[in-house]
Design a protein around this motif. Structure first.
Motif, short mmCIF file in Angstrom:
data_model
loop_
_atom_site.label_atom_id
_atom_site.label_comp_id
_atom_site.label_asym_id
_atom_site.label_seq_id
_atom_site.Cartn_x
_atom_site.Cartn_y
_atom_site.Cartn_z
N CYS A 91 -0.02 -14.19 -5.40
CA CYS A 91 1.14 -14.21 -6.29
C CYS A 91 2.40 -14.61 -5.53
O CYS A 91 3.21 -15.42 -6.00
CB CYS A 91 1.30 -12.81 -6.90
SG CYS A 91 2.60 -12.68 -8.09
N HIS A 119 9.52 -6.85 -7.68
CA HIS A 119 8.93 -6.80 -6.34
C HIS A 119 9.70 -7.81 -5.49
O HIS A 119 10.17 -8.84 -6.00
CB HIS A 119 7.46 -7.21 -6.49
CG HIS A 119 6.63 -7.09 -5.26
ND1 HIS A 119 6.67 -8.01 -4.24
CD2 HIS A 119 5.70 -6.17 -4.90
CE1 HIS A 119 5.79 -7.65 -3.30
NE2 HIS A 119 5.20 -6.54 -3.67
N ASN A 171 5.88 -2.93 -10.30
CA ASN A 171 4.83 -2.27 -9.53
C ASN A 171 5.27 -0.89 -9.05
O ASN A 171 4.44 -0.01 -8.86
CB ASN A 171 4.41 -3.13 -8.33
CG ASN A 171 5.52 -3.29 -7.34
OD1 ASN A 171 6.60 -3.75 -7.69
ND2 ASN A 171 5.28 -2.91 -6.10
N GLN A 199 1.11 -7.31 -11.80
CA GLN A 199 0.65 -6.05 -12.42
C GLN A 199 0.21 -6.28 -13.86
O GLN A 199 -0.78 -5.73 -14.31
CB GLN A 199 1.78 -5.00 -12.39
CG GLN A 199 2.23 -4.60 -11.01
CD GLN A 199 1.14 -3.91 -10.20
OE1 GLN A 199 0.24 -3.27 -10.73
NE2 GLN A 199 1.22 -4.05 -8.89
N HIS A 221 -6.61 -10.43 -6.15
CA HIS A 221 -7.11 -9.16 -5.60
C HIS A 221 -6.74 -7.93 -6.42
O HIS A 221 -7.34 -6.87 -6.27
CB HIS A 221 -6.66 -8.98 -4.14
CG HIS A 221 -5.19 -8.73 -3.97
ND1 HIS A 221 -4.67 -7.47 -3.97
CD2 HIS A 221 -4.15 -9.58 -3.79
CE1 HIS A 221 -3.35 -7.56 -3.78
NE2 HIS A 221 -3.01 -8.83 -3.67
N LYS A 222 -5.73 -8.05 -7.31
CA LYS A 222 -5.41 -6.89 -8.17
C LYS A 222 -6.25 -6.93 -9.44
O LYS A 222 -6.23 -6.01 -10.24
CB LYS A 222 -3.93 -6.89 -8.53
CG LYS A 222 -3.03 -6.65 -7.31
CD LYS A 222 -1.59 -6.50 -7.72
CE LYS A 222 -0.64 -6.84 -6.61
NZ LYS A 222 -0.25 -5.72 -5.78
N1 PMP Z 1 4.69 -8.85 -7.75
C1 PMP Z 1 4.27 -7.61 -8.06
C2 PMP Z 1 4.80 -6.94 -9.30
C3 PMP Z 1 3.34 -6.97 -7.23
O1 PMP Z 1 2.92 -5.73 -7.54
C4 PMP Z 1 2.86 -7.64 -6.10
C5 PMP Z 1 1.87 -6.97 -5.16
N2 PMP Z 1 2.24 -5.68 -4.78
C6 PMP Z 1 3.32 -8.93 -5.83
C7 PMP Z 1 4.23 -9.50 -6.68
C8 PMP Z 1 2.87 -9.70 -4.66
O2 PMP Z 1 1.49 -9.92 -4.70
P1 PMP Z 1 0.73 -10.42 -3.39
O3 PMP Z 1 1.15 -9.52 -2.27
O4 PMP Z 1 -0.72 -10.26 -3.75
O5 PMP Z 1 1.11 -11.85 -3.17
#
Ligand code: PMP
Length: 402
Positions: A91, A119, A171, A199, A221-222
């Motif tokens: 992401c 985030h 998140n 999310q 992965h989520k």
């Molecule tokens: N945005 C949100 C709302 C997230 O929860 C996360 C992962 N914690 C991310 C972006 C980033 O995802 P990633 O670390 O898998 O690139």
């Protein structure tokens, strides 16, 4: 089509099978992997693995078909076209791609609206872009509950607004912003929109036609898939008009020192050998998910969250952040008499995996007046017994620490 199954239990997840004592309450950070995903990656490596797009032999053709098949599978999941799907590392990389590529069109003084729920992955790329081109990042404020201040948002939308970047679910607190209203207002102003679905893709709509955003980003992965793979959806014409952001093999039509011609989207945005097996694993995760009644699954997780928060409300000194907002099954806690890190350590000693810290969302936590929280997030494998054990462990811990 066989009837949908209700919920995957622990038996679907080899790690949870191997560690029966573990209570995993960190699905918002990453989900545990179902056997179907592990099998798909292993089968691909043992039967069809080669590099993609350039081989003339049959094995390479099978690998390419598997990789492009994964793109088509993601497109079907998102109700989009395959050429609207770019595979990325995650992401974070998907959002950085938009900032680096689409962001080239911004000029000094243009405005990027970014919500305070975000985030850091949906804040910092815009700050870097703004520093490069003189654009201005304007935070969309929150109200006291920790929900988007809609009146303030409408006031911020103006003639210089070019982009709105907003999450589907925060998140750190689980808060779901009123996305339909926000995206409709942005569209009415001709503003390009990016939704961070990291999310939301697990719990909310993933139908791009219903959502109506220009860009949508998430990580595999989520969503029960492997690490190292993410998706950027970009509405057709937009992606085709965007310049490349990384150069290398696979993203070109032809290369010469007189001038290089780039491939069409989405290949234009996938320089180098892509995450091939990870894409296959993500497609397997989507196939696996499609057997289940996701509405039932969502209700199950929300019922566990309700059970948890009802139990917590009987304890002294426990506070649930953004409690009065519409939330995904994520509960973020802080304590009057104890530090979240200490509480998390006590839980860990009882085999309860819960996340503690700032959750890469410092502006949101600052707004809510805390520097760290203990976050419990649910997966389909969690049970009412898990919640009972967490409540007992929290009661015991808070007694000890008080
Ligand atoms: N945005 C949100 C709302 C997230 O929860 C996360 C992962 N914690 C991310 C972006 C980033 O995802 P990633 O670390 O898998 O690139």
């Amino acid at each position: 089509r066989p009837p949908l199954r209700t919920l995957p239990g622990r038996d679907q997840f080899p790690l949870l099978q191997a560690q029966p004592e573990l209570i995993y309450l960190d699905s918002a950070a990453t989900s545990q992997k179902p056997l179907a995903v592990l099998d798909a990656e292993r089968d691909f490596y043992t039967r069809d693995y080669a590099n993609v797009h350039r081989g003339s032999y049959q094995l390479a053709a099978r690998a390419t078909a598997a990789y492009e098949g994964a793109r088509a599978r993601v497109a079907r999941f998102l109700n989009a076209e395959a050429d609207e799907i770019v595979f990325t590392r995650g992401c974070t990389e998907a959002i950085n791609l938009v900032a680096a590529s689409w962001g080239c069109s911004l000029k000094a003084g243009d405005e990027i609206l970014v919500s305070t729920l975000e985030h850091h992955a949906n804040i910092v790329p815009w700050q870097l872009l703004a520093a490069r081109c003189g654009a201005i990042v304007r935070p969309i404020p929150l109200n006291q509950d920790g929900q988007i201040d809609l009146a303030a948002f409408h006031r911020l939308l103006g003639p210089r607004t070019r982009l709105l970047a907003i999450t589907q679910a925060a998140n750190a607190t689980g808060t779901r912003p009123p996305l339909a209203e926000i995206l409709a207002a942005a569209r009415a102003h001709g503003v390009t929109t990016l939704v961070d679905g990291a999310q939301g893709v697990v719990h909310d709509t993933h139908d791009m036609q219903a959502l109506g955003a220009d860009f949508y980003a998430f990580s595999g992965h989520k969503l029960f898939g492997p690490t190292g793979i993410g998706v950027l959806y970009g509405r057709g014409a937009l992606l085709q008009d965007m310049p490349p952001w990384q150069g290398g093999g696979e993203m070109i039509e032809s290369v010469s020192f007189d001038g290089t011609r780039f491939a069409e989207a989405p290949q234009r945005f996938e320089a180098g050998t892509p995450p091939i097996a990870q894409a296959v694993g993500l497609a397997a995760a989507l196939d696996w998910l499609s057997q289940y009644d996701l509405a039932h699954w969502e209700l199950h997780e929300l019922a566990l969250q309700h059970q948890l928060e009802a139990g917590l409300s009987l304890m002294q000194g426990v506070h649930v952040l953004a409690r009065h907002t519409e939330r995904a099954p994520i509960s973020s806690l802080h304590f009057s008499g104890a530090h979240p890190y200490d509480v998390a350590q006590f839980l860990d000693a009882r085999s309860i995996a819960a996340r503690v810290g700032q959750h890469c969302a410092q502006p949101l936590l600052a707004h809510l007046g805390v520097s760290s929280t203990l976050r419990l997030s649910f997966g389909p494998h969690n049970t009412t017994s898990d919640v009972e054990q967490v409540l007992a462990a929290l009661a015991e811990t808070l007694d000890l620490l008080a």
